[in-house]
Design an enzyme around this catalytic site. Structure first.
Site, PDB file in Angstrom:
ATOM      1  N   LYS A  78      -2.811  -2.060  -2.805  1.00 26.58           N
ATOM      2  CA  LYS A  78      -3.843  -1.155  -2.292  1.00 26.58           C
ATOM      3  C   LYS A  78      -3.427   0.257  -2.675  1.00 26.58           C
ATOM      4  O   LYS A  78      -2.409   0.766  -2.204  1.00 26.58           O
ATOM      5  CB  LYS A  78      -4.007  -1.301  -0.780  1.00 26.58           C
ATOM      6  CG  LYS A  78      -5.112  -0.387  -0.218  1.00 26.58           C
ATOM      7  CD  LYS A  78      -5.513  -0.770   1.201  1.00 26.58           C
ATOM      8  CE  LYS A  78      -6.568   0.193   1.720  1.00 26.58           C
ATOM      9  NZ  LYS A  78      -7.157  -0.208   3.012  1.00 26.58           N
ATOM     10  N   GLU A  83       0.826  -1.218   0.000  1.00 29.43           N
ATOM     11  CA  GLU A  83       0.000   0.000   0.000  1.00 29.43           C
ATOM     12  C   GLU A  83       0.860   1.269   0.000  1.00 29.43           C
ATOM     13  O   GLU A  83       1.197   1.804   1.048  1.00 29.43           O
ATOM     14  CB  GLU A  83      -0.938   0.028   1.221  1.00 29.43           C
ATOM     15  CG  GLU A  83      -1.848   1.253   1.208  1.00 29.43           C
ATOM     16  CD  GLU A  83      -2.731   1.393   2.442  1.00 29.43           C
ATOM     17  OE1 GLU A  83      -3.627   2.241   2.415  1.00 29.43           O
ATOM     18  OE2 GLU A  83      -2.508   0.663   3.427  1.00 29.43           O
TER      19      GLU A  83
END
Length: 297
Positions: free
Chosen positions: A214, A177
């Protein structure tokens, strides 16, 4: 617990990933939005008890099942506690058919070169061992990009994949992420650099190794489609990043193959003061709207 079954649900399921992993720094804000002010608790322990109650209430809501919620990202203290009389990860999979993930980062370092790398994770090996014992499927770790800095973004992605490979060595699937801050002026430029840097690393992964990504919802729809289609990517999920639920859903619906992994946008409108019926109706409407946006791309 079937790893193959969980992998298939994450890869092909028609739904989204719930982010229930607010950490020590973000918990007071999450509780305040939930209607619990800081004067309602006198210690970190009481604070984490209250947020665990909130997460448990969400997980036990009738609409919170694997039909629409493919997985849930947990905070370490959540993994170590129980829901419905079972360890949290076990409860989520066995009772709700929701695949459990664990947030493993220890927060962000100070900004340098336009980015915030992750702080060191000194006990990572033991944490990953505990995660395996608890029945966790994968992990999540967050860095932040505040400028379209080629060297800064390269450093973020290098660090994410370096730790991601350690996580893969433990048999867990890392969610990588590198969040791009939604308010920066050069967001689109940062996203171009980020896409290229991630692709470079994906191309070096050997067959049989898959990661999840993400990513902040991009300025240009389908900007990350090459990553969605990459053979080393199990799934690409989107963070809401401060967008309202309506705007996040609208942006998400324009990105083919991306699904949601929302935190604040998921819990928007929930309150500790609601009756169970009101709470369950609110979370059901939230789940339905995020599910629709996730499957419409």
């Amino acid at each position: 617990m079937s790893k193959a079954e969980q992998t298939e649900q994450v890869r092909a399921g028609q739904g989204f990933i719930a982010a229930l992993d607010q950490s020590g720094g973000s918990t007071p804000k999450a509780l305040r939005l939930y209607g619990i002010e800081e004067d309602a608790y006198g210690s970190d322990e009481e604070m984490f008890d209250l947020v665990h109650d909130m997460r448990t209430r969400i997980a036990q809501a009738p609409a919170f099942t694997g039909d629409k919620v493919l997985g849930a990202i947990l905070f370490e203290m959540t993994m170590d506690r129980e829901m419905g009389g079972k360890p949290s990860a076990q409860y989520l999979w066995e009772e709700r058919r929701v695949v459990p993930f664990l947030k493993v980062d220890k927060g962000l370092a100070d900004e340098a070169d336009g980015v915030q790398l992750m702080k060191p994770i000194p006990d990572l090996d033991s944490l990953l061992g505990r995660a395996n014992d608890a029945g966790i499927f994968g992990t999540k770790m967050r860095s932040v990009i505040n400028a379209a800095s080629q060297s800064g973004i390269a450093a973020v992605v290098d660090q994410q994949f370096e730790i991601g490979n350690i996580i893969l060595d433990h048999g867990l699937v890392p969610i990588i992420e590198p969040e791009v801050t939604i308010s920066i002026q050069d967001k689109a430029e940062a996203e171009t650099i980020l896409c290229d840097e991630i692709a470079k690393h994906l191309d070096t992964l050997p067959e049989g190794r898959e990661v999840m990504l993400k990513l902040t919802l991009p300025e240009t729809a389908n900007h990350y489609k090459p990553l969605v289609d990459h053979p080393r990517v199990l799934r690409v999920v989107a963070l809401s990043g401060g967008y309202s639920r309506d705007e996040a859903n609208d942006r998400l619906s324009k990105n083919t193959g991306m699904i949601a992994s929302f935190s604040r946008a998921l819990t928007e409108g929930l309150s500790a003061q609601q009756s169970d019926a009101e709470f369950n109706d609110t979370i059901a409407a939230s789940i339905d709207s995020i599910h629709r946006a996730s499957v419409s791309g």
